[in-house]
Write an enzyme that holds these catalytic residues in place. Structure first.
Site, PDB file in Angstrom:
ATOM      1  N   GLU A 145     -13.396  85.445 -25.332  1.00  0.00           N
ATOM      2  CA  GLU A 145     -14.560  86.203 -24.838  1.00  0.00           C
ATOM      3  C   GLU A 145     -15.276  85.540 -23.651  1.00  0.00           C
ATOM      4  O   GLU A 145     -16.496  85.390 -23.639  1.00  0.00           O
ATOM      5  CB  GLU A 145     -15.540  86.420 -26.007  1.00  0.00           C
ATOM      6  CG  GLU A 145     -14.908  87.119 -27.191  1.00  0.00           C
ATOM      7  CD  GLU A 145     -15.837  87.271 -28.389  1.00  0.00           C
ATOM      8  OE1 GLU A 145     -16.997  86.874 -28.311  1.00  0.00           O
ATOM      9  OE2 GLU A 145     -15.372  87.784 -29.417  1.00  0.00           O
ATOM     10  N   ASN A 169      -8.283  85.739 -25.526  1.00  0.00           N
ATOM     11  CA  ASN A 169      -8.650  86.768 -26.495  1.00  0.00           C
ATOM     12  C   ASN A 169      -9.993  87.389 -26.132  1.00  0.00           C
ATOM     13  O   ASN A 169     -10.936  86.673 -25.749  1.00  0.00           O
ATOM     14  CB  ASN A 169      -8.736  86.132 -27.891  1.00  0.00           C
ATOM     15  CG  ASN A 169      -8.936  87.144 -28.996  1.00  0.00           C
ATOM     16  OD1 ASN A 169      -8.209  88.129 -29.090  1.00  0.00           O
ATOM     17  ND2 ASN A 169      -9.927  86.909 -29.856  1.00  0.00           N
ATOM     18  N   HIS A 219     -11.791  95.879 -31.988  1.00  0.00           N
ATOM     19  CA  HIS A 219     -12.938  96.256 -32.837  1.00  0.00           C
ATOM     20  C   HIS A 219     -13.382  97.650 -32.375  1.00  0.00           C
ATOM     21  O   HIS A 219     -14.072  97.793 -31.370  1.00  0.00           O
ATOM     22  CB  HIS A 219     -14.100  95.258 -32.676  1.00  0.00           C
ATOM     23  CG  HIS A 219     -13.860  93.934 -33.303  1.00  0.00           C
ATOM     24  ND1 HIS A 219     -13.690  93.755 -34.667  1.00  0.00           N
ATOM     25  CD2 HIS A 219     -13.756  92.701 -32.761  1.00  0.00           C
ATOM     26  CE1 HIS A 219     -13.495  92.472 -34.936  1.00  0.00           C
ATOM     27  NE2 HIS A 219     -13.527  91.817 -33.795  1.00  0.00           N
ATOM     28  N   GLU A 255      -7.950  91.442 -33.979  1.00  0.00           N
ATOM     29  CA  GLU A 255      -9.124  91.525 -34.869  1.00  0.00           C
ATOM     30  C   GLU A 255      -9.471  92.972 -35.228  1.00  0.00           C
ATOM     31  O   GLU A 255     -10.621  93.351 -35.309  1.00  0.00           O
ATOM     32  CB  GLU A 255     -10.351  90.872 -34.201  1.00  0.00           C
ATOM     33  CG  GLU A 255     -10.143  89.459 -33.715  1.00  0.00           C
ATOM     34  CD  GLU A 255     -11.402  88.801 -33.205  1.00  0.00           C
ATOM     35  OE1 GLU A 255     -12.504  89.335 -33.448  1.00  0.00           O
ATOM     36  OE2 GLU A 255     -11.312  87.733 -32.566  1.00  0.00           O
ATOM     37  N   ASP A 283     -10.582  96.420 -36.571  1.00  0.00           N
ATOM     38  CA  ASP A 283     -11.252  97.189 -37.613  1.00  0.00           C
ATOM     39  C   ASP A 283     -11.801  98.449 -36.926  1.00  0.00           C
ATOM     40  O   ASP A 283     -11.868  98.519 -35.692  1.00  0.00           O
ATOM     41  CB  ASP A 283     -12.357  96.414 -38.345  1.00  0.00           C
ATOM     42  CG  ASP A 283     -13.287  95.609 -37.432  1.00  0.00           C
ATOM     43  OD1 ASP A 283     -13.742  94.525 -37.850  1.00  0.00           O
ATOM     44  OD2 ASP A 283     -13.547  96.066 -36.291  1.00  0.00           O
TER      45      ASP A 283
HETATM   46  O1  G3I Z   1     -21.192  79.090 -43.359  1.00  0.00           O
HETATM   47  C1  G3I Z   1     -22.593  79.291 -43.107  1.00  0.00           C
HETATM   48  C2  G3I Z   1     -23.389  79.058 -44.389  1.00  0.00           C
HETATM   49  O2  G3I Z   1     -23.260  77.677 -44.753  1.00  0.00           O
HETATM   50  C3  G3I Z   1     -24.843  79.419 -44.138  1.00  0.00           C
HETATM   51  O3  G3I Z   1     -25.568  79.275 -45.348  1.00  0.00           O
HETATM   52  C4  G3I Z   1     -24.918  80.879 -43.649  1.00  0.00           C
HETATM   53  C5  G3I Z   1     -26.342  81.346 -43.397  1.00  0.00           C
HETATM   54  O4  G3I Z   1     -26.751  80.855 -42.151  1.00  0.00           O
HETATM   55  O5  G3I Z   1     -24.184  81.000 -42.419  1.00  0.00           O
HETATM   56  C6  G3I Z   1     -22.812  80.730 -42.636  1.00  0.00           C
HETATM   57  O6  G3I Z   1     -22.132  80.845 -41.407  1.00  0.00           O
HETATM   58  C7  G3I Z   1     -21.950  82.204 -40.998  1.00  0.00           C
HETATM   59  C8  G3I Z   1     -20.442  82.424 -40.769  1.00  0.00           C
HETATM   60  O7  G3I Z   1     -20.185  83.745 -40.236  1.00  0.00           O
HETATM   61  C9  G3I Z   1     -19.635  82.249 -42.055  1.00  0.00           C
HETATM   62  O8  G3I Z   1     -20.026  83.219 -42.991  1.00  0.00           O
HETATM   63  C10 G3I Z   1     -22.682  82.396 -39.671  1.00  0.00           C
HETATM   64  O9  G3I Z   1     -24.073  82.325 -39.922  1.00  0.00           O
HETATM   65  C11 G3I Z   1     -22.339  83.775 -39.095  1.00  0.00           C
HETATM   66  O10 G3I Z   1     -22.889  83.889 -37.775  1.00  0.00           O
HETATM   67  C12 G3I Z   1     -20.824  83.886 -38.956  1.00  0.00           C
HETATM   68  O11 G3I Z   1     -20.534  85.197 -38.459  1.00  0.00           O
HETATM   69  C13 G3I Z   1     -19.199  85.331 -37.945  1.00  0.00           C
HETATM   70  C14 G3I Z   1     -19.300  85.637 -36.437  1.00  0.00           C
HETATM   71  O12 G3I Z   1     -17.979  85.863 -35.906  1.00  0.00           O
HETATM   72  C15 G3I Z   1     -19.915  84.473 -35.670  1.00  0.00           C
HETATM   73  O13 G3I Z   1     -19.061  83.355 -35.807  1.00  0.00           O
HETATM   74  C16 G3I Z   1     -18.533  86.511 -38.656  1.00  0.00           C
HETATM   75  O14 G3I Z   1     -18.324  86.187 -40.030  1.00  0.00           O
HETATM   76  C17 G3I Z   1     -17.183  86.785 -38.005  1.00  0.00           C
HETATM   77  O15 G3I Z   1     -16.586  87.960 -38.555  1.00  0.00           O
HETATM   78  C18 G3I Z   1     -17.352  87.009 -36.502  1.00  0.00           C
HETATM   79  O16 G3I Z   1     -16.085  87.151 -35.953  1.00  0.00           O
HETATM   80  C19 G3I Z   1     -16.048  87.339 -34.517  1.00  0.00           C
HETATM   81  C20 G3I Z   1     -14.860  86.578 -33.978  1.00  0.00           C
HETATM   82  O17 G3I Z   1     -15.007  85.204 -34.320  1.00  0.00           O
HETATM   83  C21 G3I Z   1     -14.725  86.771 -32.476  1.00  0.00           C
HETATM   84  N1  G3I Z   1     -14.618  88.196 -32.145  1.00  0.00           N
HETATM   85  C22 G3I Z   1     -15.745  88.990 -32.673  1.00  0.00           C
HETATM   86  C23 G3I Z   1     -15.848  88.829 -34.186  1.00  0.00           C
HETATM   87  C24 G3I Z   1     -16.978  89.673 -34.748  1.00  0.00           C
HETATM   88  O18 G3I Z   1     -18.205  89.234 -34.223  1.00  0.00           O
END
Ligand code: G3I
Length: 316
Positions: free
Chosen positions: A124, A165, A201, A231, A233
């Site tokens: 990105e 990507n 997406h 990715e 969905d």
């Molecule tokens: O693991 C921590 C946990 O310890 C903590 O208590 C909690 C509350 O703050 O956060 C947890 O981390 C979260 C993580 O997902 C794991 O669940 C992050 O806050 C949250 O921001 C993160 O979101 C992910 C997001 O990317 C940002 O990294 C989504 O699950 C994930 O589906 C999404 O995936 C992205 C791809 O990497 C790139 N392309 C777009 C896609 C969708 O946004």
């Protein structure tokens, strides 16, 4: 699904659900031939504290893939999001940030050398208007951060396929053209890049035309690059109705048919597989139900649509 055609059918895996949910593990191991880490391989997940890597969640996923004879995709080595909170420009100079990124890539891609079929090396880096996205990496290393990242990843694992990507670049348009020109530049510079990941997406009834996606895939292939769907969905604007679920199934069917007809596309990966653990409800509360199994792990019309297309392709 899909092995007969030499196609890897994959799903992003939640490192929280994997150890905790037996049904999740059973379906994942039965239905897919590739896994990718939804979050476990992101810089912040791997190195929450300076100077210390925690590979437990990532290793658990690599072990699951190995135990189930599944291939592995690795996302993402360089991203403007989810890098460690200790990594700030107040504390580190541009040169130090460059060294930290190099060390990160060599450490992670080196650890999984031979276990990961393809890496999303850079994720990105292009804005909707086609400009390079501002990031700590761009500010510290300049636009050359991408070429450097690919070279470091290749040094760490010469066998891995190395991808750029992105999202919203699947069809035609300003961002898609900018991605094309970016990767063409990398190819022309002799940078070790093997492919482009189209995240896919999609929003039901509001997505790029399939014909535009086909044309985009063809022009990327003409650069000598592979394409992967990384990715996918298809989020449904609420309320989710049976008619919308049928239209969702048709869109999944159209995309997998495009994948099957493509010349140089071997990886078709969903961003999860059950609505129970999807990122969609949290990030897009106006939509839901983007995947192929519902929250109760029941297959949805989209699941059957994928199966029907893959079965028909195998029968040919
Ligand atoms: O693991 C921590 C946990 O310890 C903590 O208590 C909690 C509350 O703050 O956060 C947890 O981390 C979260 C993580 O997902 C794991 O669940 C992050 O806050 C949250 O921001 C993160 O979101 C992910 C997001 O990317 C940002 O990294 C989504 O699950 C994930 O589906 C999404 O995936 C992205 C791809 O990497 C790139 N392309 C777009 C896609 C969708 O946004």
């Amino acid at each position: 699904m899909g092995e007969e055609r030499g196609l890897y059918i994959g799903a992003a895996v939640s490192h929280q659900a994997l150890p905790a949910d037996e049904t999740y593990r059973e379906i994942l191991g039965r239905e897919f031939s590739m896994v990718t880490a939804e979050n476990a391989m992101k810089f912040r997940s791997l190195a929450p504290e300076e100077g210390r890597y925690d590979f437990r969640d990532a290793d658990a996923l690599v072990d699951f893939a190995s135990e189930h004879g599944m291939a592995m995709r690795g996302p993402t080595l360089v991203w403007h999001q989810q890098y460690p909170e200790w990594l700030t420009e107040e504390r580190f100079s541009a040169d130090e940030i460059s060294q930290i990124l190099r060390r990160h890539i060599l450490t992670v891609a080196g650890r999984y050398r031979g276990a990961v079929r393809s890496w999303d090396v850079v994720n990105e880096a292009v804005e909707e208007d086609g400009s390079l996205r501002d990031s700590i990496w761009l500010r510290a290393l300049g636009p050359d951060f991408m070429a450097k990242a690919f070279r470091w990843a290749h040094e760490a694992d010469p066998q891995a396929r190395l991808y750029y990507n992105d999202y919203s670049g699947e069809g035609s348009g300003v961002k898609s053209d900018a991605i094309y020109l970016l990767v063409k530049q990398l190819v022309d510079q002799g940078v070790p890049i093997d492919g482009v990941g189209l995240q896919m997406h999609l929003v039901l009834d509001a997505h790029a035309p399939i014909e535009d996606m086909k044309a985009n895939i063809r022009r990327l292939n003409e650069l000598g690059l592979e394409v992967a769907i990384t990715e996918m969905d298809v989020r449904i604007p609420k309320p989710v109705t049976p008619k919308k679920l049928e239209r969702q199934a048709q869109l999944y069917s159209d995309v997998i048919q495009m994948v099957l007809e493509a010349q140089n596309l071997r990886e078709f990966v969903l961003w999860g597989f059950t609505d129970r653990y999807s990122w969609i409800p949290e990030s897009s509360p106006e939509a839901d139900a983007g995947l192929i199994f519902d929250r109760e792990f029941q297959p949805k019309p989209a699941y059957q649509a994928l199966h029907d297309r893959l079965k028909a392709a195998t029968a040919q």
